[in-house]
Design an enzyme around this catalytic site. Structure first.
Site, mmCIF file in Angstrom:
data_model
loop_
_atom_site.group_PDB
_atom_site.id
_atom_site.type_symbol
_atom_site.label_atom_id
_atom_site.label_comp_id
_atom_site.label_asym_id
_atom_site.label_seq_id
_atom_site.Cartn_x
_atom_site.Cartn_y
_atom_site.Cartn_z
ATOM 1 C CB SER A 291 -23.088 3.371 31.932
ATOM 2 O OG SER A 291 -22.605 2.220 32.595
ATOM 3 C CE LYS A 292 -29.868 1.126 28.621
ATOM 4 N NZ LYS A 292 -29.459 1.234 27.242
#
Ligand code: GLU
Length: 482
Positions: A250-251
């Site tokens: 994820s980010k």
């Protein structure tokens, strides 16, 4: 059957590596089957969608060489179609308006929780009497549209990756919202699970290939296909890309968008190659370095793994270095120039092209990423050379100034050749009784400001072409002699 697949990114962020990898698998499948690959931008989330993200996604796909045959289609331009289809479901009694307030829904969930039940809509507005409905409307309550889900249904599909997948209707959370709240006879904003089905039907999509995170949407979507009287496509849910801890990348894991990788100096064919390896194993005998075209010739879902694929920086770096090491020098130079320019190096980029290509040649085999060429070659572009403490110390060694002065005196006025450079060093060894090691180390310190770096003689020849070697030797002498 004509194979028609699609990638349907939501422009709520830059092109994510997971989305790009899904695009690669769709593209490979389309190419392997002589089918079509369609690009659809799912910009129904009006608050979070932004045009710059759409641009980033289109640019990223193009950069990777994942060209689409149709599109881009934008969902935001197709709202009328979705509302018509919702109206059709309402007319046929397969969907209904639900007038629950957020507080009522909250209360219902709290009661479910207290009973240790999974949260779900209990379908309480499914069979309102005309009087009850009229009362809610008179109150001015807005309504969502809900699609009826039969708790008793069992939904099954043969997944291209996962084999037979089975879901129970009762695990789908009750009648599902397909349009947000709106007043009176209006239909609010149509929602993802519904519009995706309308679009996939309208675009004659034969295979829906997407990340495993969508697997819970598929049974709902299958029910919608049936309700809309359409053929259910073939589904394939590809494994997720995981971080080192085994969670979905994820980010928070830092670099995850294709444009970030691009900026760091990964080249498109290497990223495309690595993404393919993340989840697909090439058949026996096929090398790990391949173009998308080559992969398309052997692509099949039987070699797509079920388990998530851990993102491995070392492997990506290895793949990227393979591409950089084999790239023609002219092409690599074209790719490096923007990095040098961005670093603020000033140079006659066109006029001095042959010199630049020699610089590229000098570092090409040491590069893992394009960006690394910037610090590696800084000493060649520097207007004023900076010295590391070790280089300064080297210049202060006994014999160092003698060596520098002797070399400076021996440099011919004509362009220096490799043989001449070697001969100069030998001559200084002989004439001054200095060790070759000391001379080379001192020369490196004086010419490059450091004790480490690319090949010294080649660096010297490059600096000589710019008339910089004499200047630097003099500067080193001034530095030591004060
Ligand atoms: N818009 C969805 C996403 O970005 C894709 C939906 C789909 O492929 O069905 O994850």
């Amino acid at each position: 059957m004509t194979v028609r697949v699609r990638i349907a990114p939501s422009p709520t962020g830059n092109l994510h590596i997971g989305t790009a990898r899904t695009a690669v698998f769709n593209w490979l499948f389309a190419r392997s089957q002589g089918g079509q690959f369609i690009l659809r931008v799912e910009d129904t989330d009006l608050e979070r969608s932004r045009p710059e993200f759409t641009q980033n996604i289109l640019d990223g796909l193009q950069w990777l060489g994942i060209h689409w045959d149709e599109g881009p289609f934008f969902q935001s331009k197709r709202m009328d179609l979705y509302r018509q289809q919702i109206q059709a479901l309402l007319d046929r009694g397969l969907a209904y308006r639900a007038y629950d307030t957020p507080e009522e829904l909250e209360e219902m969930r709290a009661a479910q929780k207290a009973r240790n039940e999974a949260p779900r809509y209990d379908n309480r507005h499914r069979y309102l009497t005309p009087e009850q409905r009229a009362a809610y409307v008179a109150e001015g309550r807005p309504a969502v549209i809900r699609f009826m889900i039969d708790d008793e249904r069992e939904i099954q599909w043969p997944d291209l990756v996962r084999g037979t997948v089975t879901w129970k209707g009762r695990d789908l959370g009750g009648d599902m919202v397909i349009a947000r709240q709106a007043g009176g006879d209006e239909i609010g904003q149509p929602l993802y699970n519904f519009v995706v089905v309308v679009d996939d039907i309208d675009m004659s999509i034969s295979h829906v290939i997407r990340g495993e995170d969508h697997i819970g949407n598929t049974p709902k979507q299958i029910l919608l296909y049936e309700a809309l009287g359409a053929t259910v496509p073939v589904f394939g849910h590809t494994p997720l890309i995981l971080n080192q801890q085994g969670a979905k990348l994820s980010k928070r894991d830092g670099v995850t968008s294709i444009s970030d990788f691009q900026q760091m100096g990964y080249v498109a064919p290497a990223i495309a190659n690595y993404m393919t390896l993340l989840g697909w194993s090439p058949p026996e005998g096929m090398a790990e370095i391949f173009t998308l075209e080559e992969a398309a010739q052997s692509f099949s879902f039987t070699r797509v793994n079920k388990a998530g694929a851990k993102f491995d920086w070392d492997k990506l770096n290895w793949v990227n270095s393979q591409y950089l090491h084999q790239m023609p020098i002219a092409q690599l130079t074209d790719l490096l120039i923007p990095y040098w320019q961005k670093a603020g190096y000033e140079f006659d980029w066109q006029g001095q092209r042959p010199w630049l290509e020699q610089v590229t040649h000098l570092v090409s085999q040491s590069l893992t990423r394009l960006e690394e060429a910037v610090p590696m070659t800084e000493y060649l572009f520097a207007q004023t050379l900076a010295y590391t403490p070790e280089a300064t110390a080297q210049l202060g060694q006994p014999g160092a100034t003698t060596a520098i002065a002797a070399i400076a005196a021996a440099i011919p006025s004509t362009p220096l050749t490799e043989a001449e450079a070697q001969a100069i060093v030998q001559q200084v060894v002989k004439a001054h009784g200095l060790k070759k090691g000391l001379i080379m180390k001192t020369l490196r310190a004086a010419l490059t400001g450091s004790l480490q770096g690319p090949d010294l003689v080649q660096s010297w020849l490059l600096l000589n072409q710019l008339g910089q070697d004499q200047l630097r030797l003099q500067q080193a002498l001034t530095l030591v002699e004060g």
